[in-house]
Scaffold this active site. Structure first.
Site, PDB file in Angstrom:
ATOM      1  N   LYS A  15      -2.938 -26.901  27.101  1.00 37.50           N
ATOM      2  CA  LYS A  15      -3.999 -26.615  26.472  1.00 37.50           C
ATOM      3  C   LYS A  15      -4.222 -27.630  25.185  1.00 37.50           C
ATOM      4  CE  LYS A  15      -5.142 -22.194  26.039  1.00 37.50           C
ATOM      5  NZ  LYS A  15      -5.595 -20.831  25.514  1.00 37.50           N
ATOM      6  N   LYS A  45       3.983 -18.821  22.661  1.00 37.51           N
ATOM      7  CA  LYS A  45       3.409 -17.697  22.453  1.00 37.51           C
ATOM      8  C   LYS A  45       4.201 -16.576  22.092  1.00 37.51           C
ATOM      9  CE  LYS A  45      -0.590 -16.253  24.192  1.00 37.51           C
ATOM     10  NZ  LYS A  45      -1.839 -17.103  24.244  1.00 37.51           N
ATOM     11  N   SER A  97      -8.002 -22.781  15.207  1.00 39.80           N
ATOM     12  CA  SER A  97      -6.721 -22.696  14.635  1.00 39.80           C
ATOM     13  C   SER A  97      -6.336 -23.924  13.855  1.00 39.80           C
ATOM     14  CB  SER A  97      -5.970 -22.006  15.730  1.00 39.80           C
ATOM     15  OG  SER A  97      -5.808 -20.664  15.777  1.00 39.80           O
ATOM     16  N   LYS A 150       2.504 -23.987  18.994  1.00 41.87           N
ATOM     17  CA  LYS A 150       1.113 -23.023  18.723  1.00 41.87           C
ATOM     18  C   LYS A 150       0.709 -22.176  19.908  1.00 41.87           C
ATOM     19  CE  LYS A 150      -2.315 -22.481  15.747  1.00 41.87           C
ATOM     20  NZ  LYS A 150      -1.809 -21.249  15.830  1.00 41.87           N
ATOM     21  N   ASN A 154     -13.126  -9.807  22.127  1.00 40.74           N
ATOM     22  CA  ASN A 154     -13.557 -10.930  20.945  1.00 40.74           C
ATOM     23  C   ASN A 154     -14.173 -12.312  21.973  1.00 40.74           C
ATOM     24  OD1 ASN A 154     -13.376 -12.391  18.695  1.00 40.74           O
ATOM     25  ND2 ASN A 154     -11.599 -13.472  19.218  1.00 40.74           N
ATOM     26  N   THR A 199     -13.162 -18.770  20.352  1.00 36.75           N
ATOM     27  CA  THR A 199     -12.888 -18.963  21.808  1.00 36.75           C
ATOM     28  C   THR A 199     -14.280 -18.846  22.526  1.00 36.75           C
ATOM     29  OG1 THR A 199     -10.949 -17.729  21.255  1.00 36.75           O
ATOM     30  CG2 THR A 199     -11.445 -18.089  23.584  1.00 36.75           C
TER      31      THR A 199
HETATM   32  N1  GLU Z   1      -4.442 -16.938  21.700  1.00 34.76           N
HETATM   33  C1  GLU Z   1      -5.342 -18.088  21.781  1.00 34.76           C
HETATM   34  C2  GLU Z   1      -5.174 -19.024  23.062  1.00 34.76           C
HETATM   35  O1  GLU Z   1      -4.652 -18.252  24.116  1.00 34.76           O
HETATM   36  C3  GLU Z   1      -5.361 -18.815  20.371  1.00 34.76           C
HETATM   37  C4  GLU Z   1      -4.101 -19.632  20.005  1.00 34.76           C
HETATM   38  C5  GLU Z   1      -4.216 -20.020  18.743  1.00 34.76           C
HETATM   39  O2  GLU Z   1      -5.097 -20.044  18.096  1.00 34.76           O
HETATM   40  O3  GLU Z   1      -2.962 -20.675  18.371  1.00 34.76           O
HETATM   41  O4  GLU Z   1      -5.576 -20.026  23.181  1.00 34.76           O
END
Ligand code: GLU
Length: 428
Positions: free
Chosen positions: A92, A104, A357, A68, A219, A188
């Site tokens: 994370k 990513k 998410s 993810k 955001n 976030t």
């Molecule tokens: N881009 C966000 C992060 O760095 C969200 C990633 C997601 O929702 O999968 O955590």
């Protein structure tokens, strides 16, 4: 190019490994991304010419579940950066106990130079190129820097066209009207606020006398600034990529948000309804100046590598909450630590985005949709509980909060790695 960012990210892992028992097999595997894909995306531009963009998708570790992580559109995107961000996503998701591994993606471009039609063709072209690498049970992308629900909607649609079946769970951060979750766009910043409020309660501070500077008004940064303002904190400085504003009496964040939304840049304003006036009594500052302001709380909410060995000794804040991914280098970290500054790490503080998410993915798969209140209750309970655990680990082992967050994540990663049958599982 040397993989400097990933090497730096790995230093955090090495540090945490000293404080937790984890099999050699697992620790060795966690040093390397599982799979890294680089693609070329040909895009028909509005003037009829063809331009080829470079894109990436990295799946770092999938031992705890499908991978993810977001997709970034930015001129500085490189394989090294995407691999490091995928590494962070792995830790994370484990730190806040989501059943996901880390991934990513990114495309190297300045999205502001493309028309909407060009952006749509690019987004769909990217999905064409990576379609075999992603999927609701394989790897689930989401928004990141300069990507948004509209782009996620195009990408989900393209994936569904390729598979010839509607596949909402392949992307998260979609528009609410096409399978997105209530509260995902603000998640976030909202999550960061919940963590901050729970942790600041330990220090017995009064919000009205606590000053805050926020670097980044996108955001994540603008949402956290707004929530802090509403909770009575003195948000004295904010900035975006063009520069920042400072006012020792505290900024009127709702007006700034309104102004930024209509003009796309920050200026000192007072807004009533839709009428905004420029006001005096504010100083313009640079992004670098913002970081070293004499404030209580500093919130880097822009890009990585903002606090380094060069400027860490000038930071005056007592508490740093990392809303961006990787805003402090490991060398910067050591200096802050020696100076007794509390650093609440990215893999906890900004985990609200990926947490909602996860809720979106669950809702897509179950077909049952939740109210905004249900989403925010779940988000708050989860993040505050994980923050408390990380705080406790940090106190018990007398280690920095970042190392504690990695220890917490590693315990879960170790459980999954060993259960898959690494050597230790059989011999011990
Ligand atoms: N881009 C966000 C992060 O760095 C969200 C990633 C997601 O929702 O999968 O955590």
């Amino acid at each position: 190019m040397t993989s400097s960012l990933l090497t730096d990210a790995n230093r955090r892992l090495e540090r945490a490994l000293k404080h937790v028992h984890i099999s050699e097999d697992a620790s060795e595997r966690l040093k390397f991304p599982k799979a890294s894909l680089k693609v070329s995306i040909p895009v028909r531009m509005d003037d009829g010419s063809l331009r080829v963009f470079e894109g990436y998708r990295v799946r770092y570790d999938d031992t705890r579940g499908p991978t993810k992580g977001g997709i970034r559109f930015h001129p500085n995107v490189t394989m090294d950066e995407v691999q490091s961000l995928a590494f962070w996503m792995t830790f994370k998701c484990a730190a806040v106990n989501l059943p996901f591994g880390g991934a990513k993606g990114g495309i190297t471009l300045n999205p502001k130079e493309l028309s909407k039609f060009e952006l749509e063709r690019l987004s769909r072209g990217y999905v064409d190129a990576i379609a075999d690498f992603i999927g609701p049970d394989i790897d689930i992308p989401a928004p990141d820097v300069y990507t948004n629900p509209m782009i996620m909607g195009w990408m989900m649609d393209q994936y569904s066209i390729i598979r010839r079946q509607l596949s909402p769970a392949v992307m998260t951060g979609k528009p609410v009207g096409m399978g997105g979750s209530q509260g995902r766009d603000r998640a976030t910043g909202t999550g960061a606020f919940y963590v901050l409020a729970a942790m600041m309660a330990k220090f017995d501070r009064n919000p009205a006398t606590t000053t805050v500077a926020v670097q980044g008004f996108g955001n994540a940064g603008s949402v956290v600034a707004r929530l802090l303002f509403e909770a009575g904190y003195q948000v004295v400085a904010v900035s975006d990529s063009h520069g920042g504003l400072y006012c020792d009496r505290g900024l009127d964040i709702p007006s700034l948000q309104q102004f930024k939304a209509s003009t796309r840049s920050l200026q000192a304003v007072y807004c009533e309804g839709t009428v905004c006036n420029l006001v005096d009594g504010h100083d313009t500052i640079t992004n670098d100046e913002l970081l070293t302001l004499d404030v209580d709380i500093l919130i880097p909410a822009a890009l990585e590598n903002q606090i380094t060995a060069e400027n860490a000794s000038q930071i005056q804040a007592e508490y740093i909450f990392e809303v961006a991914n990787g805003p402090i280098t490991s060398a910067g970290d050591r200096i802050l630590e020696d100076r007794g500054i509390y650093v609440f790490p990215d893999i906890l503080v900004n985990a609200g985005g990926v947490t909602v998410s996860y809720y979106e993915w669950v809702q897509n798969r179950s077909g049952l949709y939740w109210s905004e209140a249900e989403v925010s209750d779940r988000l708050k309970n989860k993040l505050v509980a994980e923050a408390e655990d990380i705080w406790r680990i940090s106190q018990n082992l007398a280690i920095p909060l970042r190392t504690a967050a990695y220890v917490h994540a590693l315990e879960r990663l170790e459980a999954a790695h060993s259960a898959r049958g690494t050597r230790d599982y059989y011999v011990s």
